[in-house]
Enzyme design. Structure first.
Site, PDB file in Angstrom:
ATOM      1  N   ARG A   1      33.874  46.914  29.335  1.00 19.08           N
ATOM      2  CA  ARG A   1      34.417  46.032  28.294  1.00 19.08           C
ATOM      3  C   ARG A   1      35.488  45.101  28.866  1.00 19.08           C
ATOM      4  O   ARG A   1      35.606  43.946  28.442  1.00 19.08           O
ATOM      5  CB  ARG A   1      34.974  46.827  27.115  1.00 19.08           C
ATOM      6  CG  ARG A   1      33.913  47.548  26.306  1.00 19.08           C
ATOM      7  CD  ARG A   1      32.851  46.573  25.752  1.00 19.08           C
ATOM      8  NE  ARG A   1      31.704  47.279  25.236  1.00 19.08           N
ATOM      9  CZ  ARG A   1      30.538  47.417  25.860  1.00 19.08           C
ATOM     10  NH1 ARG A   1      30.339  46.886  27.040  1.00 19.08           N
ATOM     11  NH2 ARG A   1      29.555  48.076  25.297  1.00 19.08           N
TER      12      ARG A   1
ATOM     13  N   GLU B   1      33.482  42.539  30.685  1.00 23.37           N
ATOM     14  CA  GLU B   1      32.877  41.655  29.695  1.00 23.37           C
ATOM     15  C   GLU B   1      33.912  40.693  29.113  1.00 23.37           C
ATOM     16  O   GLU B   1      33.650  39.490  28.970  1.00 23.37           O
ATOM     17  CB  GLU B   1      32.271  42.511  28.580  1.00 23.37           C
ATOM     18  CG  GLU B   1      31.605  41.745  27.471  1.00 23.37           C
ATOM     19  CD  GLU B   1      31.071  42.687  26.404  1.00 23.37           C
ATOM     20  OE1 GLU B   1      29.921  42.470  26.000  1.00 23.37           O
ATOM     21  OE2 GLU B   1      31.788  43.623  25.985  1.00 23.37           O
TER      22      GLU B   1
ATOM     23  N   SER C   1      49.931  36.945  39.743  1.00 19.78           N
ATOM     24  CA  SER C   1      49.986  37.992  40.748  1.00 19.78           C
ATOM     25  C   SER C   1      49.517  39.323  40.185  1.00 19.78           C
ATOM     26  O   SER C   1      49.814  39.668  39.045  1.00 19.78           O
ATOM     27  CB  SER C   1      51.425  38.144  41.257  1.00 19.78           C
ATOM     28  OG  SER C   1      51.517  39.234  42.152  1.00 19.78           O
TER      29      SER C   1
END
Length: 155
Positions: free
Chosen positions: A92, A95, A118
């Protein structure tokens, strides 16, 4: 045997010991006074743990003292497989970055300039937020902005 153990083997022992002792990641983080996600990530092999803190964790987990230098050694970070993750939770995040990664990059460039966030000068936090339609997971990435600096090696 433990002195010759790899970091991955030690990580497996940590996971097993934590479950066997009924310890939470939060309890381990509290034992060393470090943030929850940093401690969890470190115990999963992504950060070195200073020896004095490693001793506390090794004791709490019931591991051999020879694990301390393995915990303190600089790790090979980003050790996840390079293939698309298959674990549903990790997928997830993958995604979400596929969907929002380009937009995040554009807005960072618009608000900060040409550069990156960073992941070294960085912290991450996770909170549970109650919601009428189901609890929400709130993840905060807090990374220093690093502008690109195009410098010739001949200067």
């Amino acid at each position: 045997m433990l002195g010759r153990m790899t970091r991955n083997q030690l990580t497996e022992q940590i996971v097993v010991a934590r479950l066997a002792k009924g310890l939470t990641w939060q309890e381990l983080a509290d034992a060393i006074g470090r943030p929850l996600l940093w401690t969890t990530s470190a115990l999963l092999g992504q950060h070195p743990i200073p020896a004095e803190l490693g001793r506390i964790l090794v004791d709490k987990l019931g591991l051999d003292e020879s694990a301390v230098p393995v915990l303190a050694a600089p790790p090979m970070r980003g050790g996840l497989p390079t293939a698309v993750p298959t674990d549903p939770t990790i997928y997830r995040f993958y995604e979400a970055l596929q969907v929002y990664g380009g937009a995040l990059k554009e807005v960072i460039a618009e608000q900060f300039g040409d550069g990156i966030m960073s992941a070294i000068n960085f912290s991450v936090d996770l909170q549970k937020k109650p919601h009428p339609s189901g609890d929400r997971v709130v993840v905060t990435f807090d990374g220093k902005f690093l502008p690109y600096q195009w410098v010739s090696s001949e200067q």
